[in-house]
Write an enzyme that holds these catalytic residues in place. Structure first.
Site, PDB file in Angstrom:
ATOM      1  N   ASP A  15       0.823  -1.223   0.000  1.00 54.88           N
ATOM      2  CA  ASP A  15       0.000   0.000   0.000  1.00 54.88           C
ATOM      3  C   ASP A  15       0.851   1.265   0.000  1.00 54.88           C
ATOM      4  O   ASP A  15       0.429   2.309   0.503  1.00 54.88           O
ATOM      5  CB  ASP A  15      -0.955   0.023   1.209  1.00 54.88           C
ATOM      6  CG  ASP A  15      -1.786  -1.246   1.311  1.00 54.88           C
ATOM      7  OD1 ASP A  15      -2.380  -1.633   0.295  1.00 54.88           O
ATOM      8  OD2 ASP A  15      -1.833  -1.848   2.402  1.00 54.88           O
ATOM      9  N   HIS A  43      -4.370  -1.960  -6.377  1.00 52.64           N
ATOM     10  CA  HIS A  43      -3.992  -0.586  -6.703  1.00 52.64           C
ATOM     11  C   HIS A  43      -5.267   0.211  -6.937  1.00 52.64           C
ATOM     12  O   HIS A  43      -6.177  -0.262  -7.619  1.00 52.64           O
ATOM     13  CB  HIS A  43      -3.163  -0.516  -7.990  1.00 52.64           C
ATOM     14  CG  HIS A  43      -1.839  -1.189  -7.913  1.00 52.64           C
ATOM     15  ND1 HIS A  43      -0.965  -1.025  -6.861  1.00 52.64           N
ATOM     16  CD2 HIS A  43      -1.213  -2.032  -8.782  1.00 52.64           C
ATOM     17  CE1 HIS A  43       0.126  -1.729  -7.085  1.00 52.64           C
ATOM     18  NE2 HIS A  43      -0.005  -2.353  -8.237  1.00 52.64           N
ATOM     19  N   GLU A  44      -5.316   1.401  -6.401  1.00 47.84           N
ATOM     20  CA  GLU A  44      -6.411   2.321  -6.705  1.00 47.84           C
ATOM     21  C   GLU A  44      -5.799   3.543  -7.368  1.00 47.84           C
ATOM     22  O   GLU A  44      -5.005   4.255  -6.764  1.00 47.84           O
ATOM     23  CB  GLU A  44      -7.165   2.725  -5.434  1.00 47.84           C
ATOM     24  CG  GLU A  44      -8.430   3.516  -5.711  1.00 47.84           C
ATOM     25  CD  GLU A  44      -9.256   3.721  -4.451  1.00 47.84           C
ATOM     26  OE1 GLU A  44     -10.259   3.011  -4.271  1.00 47.84           O
ATOM     27  OE2 GLU A  44      -8.887   4.599  -3.644  1.00 47.84           O
TER      28      GLU A  44
END
Length: 434
Positions: A15, A43-44
């Protein structure tokens, strides 16, 4: 970036914001390859105002001229992969002839996921659970090590695949007592039916990716290697047993993609400006006060895969130095510096001090076993904050002096140049230093 082959890896517990940097750079590369993990990572990304959520697919998939590879070190839950492809298609992303999967990548089956959940629930009753994502990654890598797992390339010979899946299903059900015999038969039939449909959608994409990548490199094309999770979750070098079940460090790229170790690679580490962790495990700089609330709120610290609230704390430079020692990063991306704009004062952990003797742990060392973390306490350096919105700044010199000092202190401590600085959630919110 002029380097032909580039690797990005996380320096913490995942993250870190790797996806943002990969997405930013991958548009300039011919091929982006993922070398480890499965659909447990996430993943954002925000690109041109659109939010993309990726779990299995490399970030290069967002750019129409980039070829994407899932290497042999990745474990693939086929239904999740198909769903992810479909979701991107709805957002206008076309992966036709742009996604390739290693024949040697192992398959994650629903039974692996059921076993994972069972193990976590059983251990949870005795407070010994690891806190996994329950995506079946551990059991899949376990069957891989036992040589009973199934490579996706086996599906090219369907009759043989049926035999292998039948054998694996009954073996796992017997060993773990997950299902009755009748339920096992139903599960097997369901899995065969699902996989026949799903595999038909990606069969032409299953190739020898090791050969493919080596060919790209020999032809002088630009290649990008994308790591999942983070270095402190590495099976061999992480905070064991609170780790993932694959090699997440820079060295994992060679086995995970079948790369010649003589290939010259520019290694980039991604380090979040503070520390976060999902699930259980040691966390020496963890916060439980209002500072945690600020980091969690303004950093939107929720797991992309599980939705769990991430634990938050001050940046741990002891851990980062340990990771740098075995990783040898050439450059660092310091991500999410903008989140620290909320603080009057910011702390960084520079040493671990033994609670009984007062002796400092040697620089570059890190506890090997979980009980050792209880023997040490973090030593902090306190630095003044900047309380300024930095999201619009494009150069290092525009940053408030206190923010510059924070970056420079980390840089000097680790002995690695911080080339990129994340200043906002959009992919293009990034300072590039020269």
């Amino acid at each position: 970036m002029l380097f032909q082959v580039v690797l990005i890896s996380g320096m913490q517990w995942g993250d870190e914001g790797k996806g943002k940097l990969v997405s930013l750079l991958s548009k300039d590369f011919d091929l982006v390859a993922r070398y480890n993990g499965g659909h447990n990572s996430g993943h954002e990304l925000f690109l041109d105002g659109v939010k993309y959520k990726l779990h299995l697919l490399p970030c290069g998939c967002l750019y129409p001229n980039t070829v994407n590879v899932l290497g042999n070190g990745v474990v693939v839950h086929l239904e999740s992969l198909i769903n992810e492809i479909d979701n991107l298609t709805k957002l206008g992303v076309d992966l036709t002839n742009r996604l390739f999967i290693s024949e040697r990548a192992h398959l994650v089956f629903d039974l692996h996921i059921a076993v994972d959940a069972q193990l976590e629930n059983e251990q949870g009753e005795h407070s010994t659970s690891i806190g996994t994502t329950k995506r079946g990654i551990g059991p899949t890598n376990s069957t891989k090590c036992k040589r009973t797992g199934i490579q996706i390339g086996e599906m090219l010979n369907w009759d043989n695949f049926e035999k292998l899946l039948s054998k694996l299903t009954y073996k796992l059900c017997h060993e773990n007592k997950v299902f009755t015999n009748s339920d096992t038969r139903d599960l097997l039939n369901k899995q065969l039916e699902q996989h026949k449909v799903n595999f038909s959608k990606i069969a032409d994409s299953v190739v020898d990716t090791s050969y493919m990548i080596q060919k790209y490199i020999k032809e002088g094309k630009k290649v990008f290697f994308e790591g999942a999770n983070g270095s402190l979750l590495d099976l061999a070098l992480g905070t064991y047993p609170y780790v993932t079940s694959s090699n997440t460090t820079t060295s994992g790229v060679y086995n995970g993609l079948g790369i010649n170790p003589n290939v010259k690679i520019l290694k980039v580490g991604v380090l979040k400006a503070y520390q976060t962790r999902v699930g259980k495990g040691p966390f020496p700089t963890e916060l439980f006060d209002e500072n945690f609330n600020k980091l969690q709120k303004f950093g939107a610290e929720f797991g992309v895969t599980t939705g769990r609230v991430r634990r938050c704390g001050w940046l741990d430079l002891v851990a980062a130095k340990y990771v740098q020692n075995f990783s040898g990063f050439d450059l660092i991306n310091l991500s999410k510096l903008d989140i620290l704009s909320q603080f009057d004062e910011i702390k960084l952990c520079t040493h671990y001090k033994h609670k009984l003797t007062g002796k400092l742990l040697e620089e570059g060392r890190y506890p090997s076993c979980c009980y050792q973390y209880d023997e040490y306490e973090p030593v902090y350096k306190t630095m003044p904050g900047w309380k300024t919105d930095i999201s619009k700044f494009k150069t290092f010199e525009e940053l408030p002096q206190n923010a510059q000092n924070y970056v420079l202190f980390i840089e000097e401590y680790l002995g690695v140049f911080i080339y990129w600085i994340g200043t906002g959630r959009d992919v293009n919110s990034m300072i590039v230093r020269t």
